[in-house]
Design a protein around this motif. Structure first.
Motif, PDB file in Angstrom:
ATOM      1  N   GLU A   1       4.752  -6.242  -8.311  1.00 12.85           N
ATOM      2  CA  GLU A   1       4.378  -5.027  -7.539  1.00 12.85           C
ATOM      3  C   GLU A   1       5.174  -4.655  -6.495  1.00 12.85           C
ATOM      4  OE1 GLU A   1      -0.017  -4.906  -7.132  1.00 12.85           O
ATOM      5  OE2 GLU A   1       0.515  -2.930  -6.032  1.00 12.85           O
TER       6      GLU A   1
ATOM      7  N   PHE B   1       8.267  -4.695  -6.819  1.00 12.84           N
ATOM      8  CA  PHE B   1       9.509  -3.935  -7.252  1.00 12.84           C
ATOM      9  C   PHE B   1       8.826  -2.558  -7.841  1.00 12.84           C
ATOM     10  CE2 PHE B   1      10.669  -8.336  -9.045  1.00 12.84           C
ATOM     11  CZ  PHE B   1      10.811  -9.052  -7.864  1.00 12.84           C
ATOM     12  N   CYS B   2       7.441  -2.464  -7.537  1.00 14.58           N
ATOM     13  CA  CYS B   2       7.079  -1.060  -7.801  1.00 14.58           C
ATOM     14  C   CYS B   2       6.708  -0.979  -9.456  1.00 14.58           C
ATOM     15  CB  CYS B   2       7.941   0.255  -7.510  1.00 14.58           C
ATOM     16  SG  CYS B   2       8.186   0.265  -5.850  1.00 14.58           S
TER      17      CYS B   2
ATOM     18  N   TYR C   1      -4.504   1.526  -1.751  1.00 14.50           N
ATOM     19  CA  TYR C   1      -4.736   2.893  -2.224  1.00 14.50           C
ATOM     20  C   TYR C   1      -5.803   2.902  -3.291  1.00 14.50           C
ATOM     21  CZ  TYR C   1      -0.389   2.563   0.591  1.00 14.50           C
ATOM     22  OH  TYR C   1       0.545   2.355   1.442  1.00 14.50           O
TER      23      TYR C   1
ATOM     24  N   GLU D   1      -3.777   5.907  -7.334  1.00 12.36           N
ATOM     25  CA  GLU D   1      -2.797   6.388  -6.249  1.00 12.36           C
ATOM     26  C   GLU D   1      -1.691   5.302  -6.007  1.00 12.36           C
ATOM     27  OE1 GLU D   1      -4.331   8.343  -2.588  1.00 12.36           O
ATOM     28  OE2 GLU D   1      -2.787   7.316  -1.261  1.00 12.36           O
TER      29      GLU D   1
ATOM     30  N   LEU E   1      -7.166  11.690  -3.726  1.00 11.52           N
ATOM     31  CA  LEU E   1      -6.040  11.001  -3.992  1.00 11.52           C
ATOM     32  C   LEU E   1      -4.889  11.783  -3.661  1.00 11.52           C
ATOM     33  CD1 LEU E   1      -6.368   9.331  -7.625  1.00 11.52           C
ATOM     34  CD2 LEU E   1      -7.291   8.277  -5.512  1.00 11.52           C
ATOM     35  N   GLN E   2      -3.787  10.881  -3.165  1.00  4.72           N
ATOM     36  CA  GLN E   2      -2.840  11.451  -2.405  1.00  4.72           C
ATOM     37  C   GLN E   2      -1.433  11.173  -3.152  1.00  4.72           C
ATOM     38  OE1 GLN E   2      -2.228  11.167   1.759  1.00  4.72           O
ATOM     39  NE2 GLN E   2      -4.224  11.585   2.176  1.00  4.72           N
ATOM     40  N   ASP E   3      -0.282  11.533  -2.960  1.00  5.54           N
ATOM     41  CA  ASP E   3       0.814  11.406  -3.438  1.00  5.54           C
ATOM     42  C   ASP E   3       1.405   9.912  -2.977  1.00  5.54           C
ATOM     43  OD1 ASP E   3       2.878  13.308  -4.804  1.00  5.54           O
ATOM     44  OD2 ASP E   3       4.114  11.963  -3.682  1.00  5.54           O
ATOM     45  N   TYR E   4       1.940   9.088  -4.063  1.00  2.00           N
ATOM     46  CA  TYR E   4       2.311   7.608  -3.759  1.00  2.00           C
ATOM     47  C   TYR E   4       3.548   7.253  -4.782  1.00  2.00           C
ATOM     48  CZ  TYR E   4       3.257   2.757  -2.682  1.00  2.00           C
ATOM     49  OH  TYR E   4       3.859   1.603  -2.495  1.00  2.00           O
ATOM     50  N   ILE E   5       4.800   7.682  -4.665  1.00  4.57           N
ATOM     51  CA  ILE E   5       5.630   7.168  -5.578  1.00  4.57           C
ATOM     52  C   ILE E   5       6.583   6.073  -4.938  1.00  4.57           C
ATOM     53  CG2 ILE E   5       7.415   8.411  -6.815  1.00  4.57           C
ATOM     54  CD1 ILE E   5       4.873   9.692  -7.109  1.00  4.57           C
ATOM     55  N   CYS E   6       6.085   4.727  -5.272  1.00  7.01           N
ATOM     56  CA  CYS E   6       6.684   3.549  -4.773  1.00  7.01           C
ATOM     57  C   CYS E   6       8.034   3.432  -5.072  1.00  7.01           C
ATOM     58  CB  CYS E   6       6.024   2.650  -5.737  1.00  7.01           C
ATOM     59  SG  CYS E   6       6.490   0.901  -5.079  1.00  7.01           S
TER      60      CYS E   6
ATOM     61  N   GLU F   1      10.509   5.512  -5.153  1.00  7.42           N
ATOM     62  CA  GLU F   1      11.344   6.482  -4.590  1.00  7.42           C
ATOM     63  C   GLU F   1      12.791   5.809  -3.541  1.00  7.42           C
ATOM     64  OE1 GLU F   1      11.172  10.217  -1.495  1.00  7.42           O
ATOM     65  OE2 GLU F   1       9.749   8.728  -1.291  1.00  7.42           O
ATOM     66  N   ASN F   2      12.202   4.923  -2.852  1.00  5.43           N
ATOM     67  CA  ASN F   2      13.302   4.532  -1.988  1.00  5.43           C
ATOM     68  C   ASN F   2      12.937   2.751  -1.819  1.00  5.43           C
ATOM     69  OD1 ASN F   2      15.666   4.231  -0.124  1.00  5.43           O
ATOM     70  ND2 ASN F   2      14.004   4.828   1.541  1.00  5.43           N
ATOM     71  N   ASN F   3      12.898   2.050  -2.872  1.00  2.00           N
ATOM     72  CA  ASN F   3      12.593   0.801  -2.603  1.00  2.00           C
ATOM     73  C   ASN F   3      13.749  -0.140  -2.130  1.00  2.00           C
ATOM     74  OD1 ASN F   3      11.178  -1.648  -2.398  1.00  2.00           O
ATOM     75  ND2 ASN F   3      10.298  -1.420  -4.669  1.00  2.00           N
TER      76      ASN F   3
ATOM     77  N   HIS G   1       2.496  -3.421  -0.026  1.00 11.88           N
ATOM     78  CA  HIS G   1       2.585  -4.748  -0.919  1.00 11.88           C
ATOM     79  C   HIS G   1       3.655  -5.298  -0.681  1.00 11.88           C
ATOM     80  CE1 HIS G   1       3.703  -0.963  -3.098  1.00 11.88           C
ATOM     81  NE2 HIS G   1       4.472  -2.062  -3.610  1.00 11.88           N
ATOM     82  N   HIS G   2       4.663  -5.010  -0.077  1.00 14.14           N
ATOM     83  CA  HIS G   2       6.082  -5.959  -0.301  1.00 14.14           C
ATOM     84  C   HIS G   2       5.706  -6.981   0.612  1.00 14.14           C
ATOM     85  CE1 HIS G   2       7.071  -1.873  -1.727  1.00 14.14           C
ATOM     86  NE2 HIS G   2       8.109  -2.408  -2.310  1.00 14.14           N
TER      87      HIS G   2
ATOM     88  N   THR H   1       9.866   8.592   3.321  1.00  9.52           N
ATOM     89  CA  THR H   1       9.781   8.266   1.967  1.00  9.52           C
ATOM     90  C   THR H   1       9.057   7.083   1.572  1.00  9.52           C
ATOM     91  OG1 THR H   1      11.558   6.396   2.792  1.00  9.52           O
ATOM     92  CG2 THR H   1      12.531   8.605   1.995  1.00  9.52           C
ATOM     93  N   ASN H   2       8.647   6.776   0.114  1.00  7.59           N
ATOM     94  CA  ASN H   2       7.953   5.798  -0.494  1.00  7.59           C
ATOM     95  C   ASN H   2       8.953   4.476  -0.702  1.00  7.59           C
ATOM     96  OD1 ASN H   2       5.224   6.774  -0.984  1.00  7.59           O
ATOM     97  ND2 ASN H   2       6.774   8.466  -1.746  1.00  7.59           N
ATOM     98  N   PRO H   3       8.411   3.420  -0.764  1.00  7.21           N
ATOM     99  CA  PRO H   3       7.270   3.087  -0.480  1.00  7.21           C
ATOM    100  C   PRO H   3       6.874   2.694   1.185  1.00  7.21           C
ATOM    101  CG  PRO H   3       8.213   1.187  -1.165  1.00  7.21           C
ATOM    102  CD  PRO H   3       9.339   2.462  -1.482  1.00  7.21           C
TER     103      PRO H   3
ATOM    104  N   ASN I   1       1.566   8.330   2.320  1.00  3.37           N
ATOM    105  CA  ASN I   1       0.100   8.600   1.972  1.00  3.37           C
ATOM    106  C   ASN I   1      -0.946   7.778   2.952  1.00  3.37           C
ATOM    107  OD1 ASN I   1       0.849   6.188   0.748  1.00  3.37           O
ATOM    108  ND2 ASN I   1      -0.653   6.332  -0.793  1.00  3.37           N
TER     109      ASN I   1
ATOM    110  N   ARG J   1      -2.911   9.815   5.842  1.00  4.09           N
ATOM    111  CA  ARG J   1      -4.639   9.520   5.651  1.00  4.09           C
ATOM    112  C   ARG J   1      -5.135   9.228   6.655  1.00  4.09           C
ATOM    113  NH1 ARG J   1      -4.996   7.176   0.363  1.00  4.09           N
ATOM    114  NH2 ARG J   1      -5.913   9.048  -0.457  1.00  4.09           N
TER     115      ARG J   1
END
Lengths: 262, 146
Positions: A95, A97-98, A111, A127, A232-237, A239-241, B24-25, B49-51, B76, B80
């Motif tokens: 997780e 690693f998204c 979330y 989310e 719910l909101q935006d959460y795009i894991c 993106e920049n991991n 969660h990292h 940026t995410n995450p 997010n 919130r």
């Protein structure tokens, strides 16, 4: 009889045996509005609001009937892998690693979530966990004879009174049970039982039956709180991991390298 | 500006705070919980940026200006809790409390971002496990400039 049908029957027996363990939500404070229902009387699992999923980092702490310090009944290999995962600060958590949380972990990961109820299926949209969703078939179908392994597996659901029972097989082995590093095999079969005893709380239970990694089925449970009117909101894991790019394996090499032909 | 900050502080204080981390990292693999940071500087860049959200500050060091980068929770999670895209404007003076990267670089994980002008504490959404957010109204060691 297919392998999965056998598993389902075994699962039904496990659920029957485990219902006596089911505890009503221990919520003592706050409002207790009667359970909302759809026009046909079915429990309404959502409405205008979101479920505040708790962050369950260690499923061992949520085992039904367990004492503090107890662990699920791991087999030697899964115990060794769990210990290894803990020894390196769970740095290989998928997780992180998204990747999707898969299975019961999706109901205890950061979330909130929403249920979308339709006649023939229920969607649970998350989310978090990489902004993913689960699909539960409610049209009476059975699991395929030979299901292709996926992150969320193949889920069929049914109502037992006011309890939604979700039976899932066909998980791949690319997820962990929890952040704490408990693992599973592709033989994992989960039975989730969801009730909404009153509007403000969802009670969640999951029985994990995985003869490939555990010597006996085990059950976890927790409550999920409702926030009325929230969205719910935006959460795009992904993106920049940066974590993923910088992660090194035990020999100091980049963990993610290009896939090459053997 | 002051009205916005007051509103933000009220919102933050009014919300239930979580006793667990948001992200969660693996915090432990990247940051050292024992290397505490408490430094003041001026915001030079913010990346939503995410995450993880990042921001950078310039800090007056003994041998010139040091640039520190900080990781916070995801957009997010922060929004919130009352953040907007304008909460941390470039040029804002802040005090950052958190922990330093294991590799000893000028990089950290923020546990609290305090606006120096008002001593308003902003939720930072640290990924440190079992970190309990201190959202008491008084920020220790901070004197409001206004």
């Amino acid at each position: 009889m297919s392998k999965y049908l056998k598993l389902s029957l075994l699962g039904a027996a496990i659920v029957a045996a485990s219902t006596t363990l089911a505890q009503p939500p221990a919520r003592e404070e706050g409002p207790r509005t009667p359970t909302p229902r759809l026009a046909d009387g079915t429990v309404d699992l959502n409405g205008h609001g979101i479920w505040e999923l708790p962050y369950i980092t260690d499923f061992a702490t949520r085992m039904v009937g367990a004492q503090k310090g107890d662990q699920p009944p791991m087999l030697p290999w899964s115990k060794a892998l769990w210990e290894y995962n803990r020894s390196n600060d769970v740095k290989y958590d998928p997780e992180g690693f998204c990747l999707p949380p898969g299975g019961p972990r999706s109901m205890g990961t950061p979330y909130p979530a929403e249920f979308v109820q339709q006649g023939d299926r229920i969607l649970i949209i998350f989310e978090g966990g990489g902004h993913v969703w689960r699909e539960i078939h409610m049209d009476g179908r059975e699991h395929p004879e030979d299901v292709n392994p996926t992150y969320f597996g193949h889920s069929v659901g049914r109502w037992e009174g006011d309890t939604l029972v979700i039976d899932t097989v066909g998980y791949n082995e690319k997820t962990w049970i929890d952040f704490n590093g408990h693992v599973h095999s592709d033989q994992m079969h989960t039975i989730e039982r969801i009730t909404r005893p009153f509007k403000e709380v969802l009670h969640y239970e999951a029985t994990i039956e995985d003869p490939g990694a555990y010597s006996a089925p085990w059950t976890v449970a927790w409550d999920i709180e409702w926030t009325d009117g929230a969205e719910l909101q935006d959460y795009i894991c992904q993106e920049n991991n940066i974590w993923l790019v910088e992660l090194k394996d035990d020999l100091g090499h980049p963990f993610f390298e290009k896939m090459e032909a053997p | 500006m002051k009205t916005t900050l007051t509103a933000l502080a009220t919102l933050t204080a009014g919300l239930l705070f979580s006793t667990h981390s948001l992200a969660h990292h693996s915090f432990a693999a990247e940051f050292d919980a024992d290397k505490k940071l408490d430094i003041a500087g001026v915001v030079t860049k913010v990346e939503w940026t995410n995450p993880h959200t990042y921001f950078w500050i310039e800090v007056e060091g003994k041998e010139g200006v040091d640039v520190w980068g900080f990781e916070m929770g995801s957009p997010n999670g922060l929004m919130r809790r009352g953040w907007t895209k304008d909460t941390l404007a470039i040029g804002t003076e802040v005090i950052v409390r958190g922990t330093q990267a294991r590799d000893g670089s000028t990089r950290g994980n923020a546990q609290a971002v305090i606006l120096a002008d008002t001593c308003t504490r902003l939720f930072a959404g640290t990924s440190q496990r079992d970190f309990v957010e201190d959202e008491s109204a008084k920020v220790e060691g901070c004197t409001p400039k206004q």
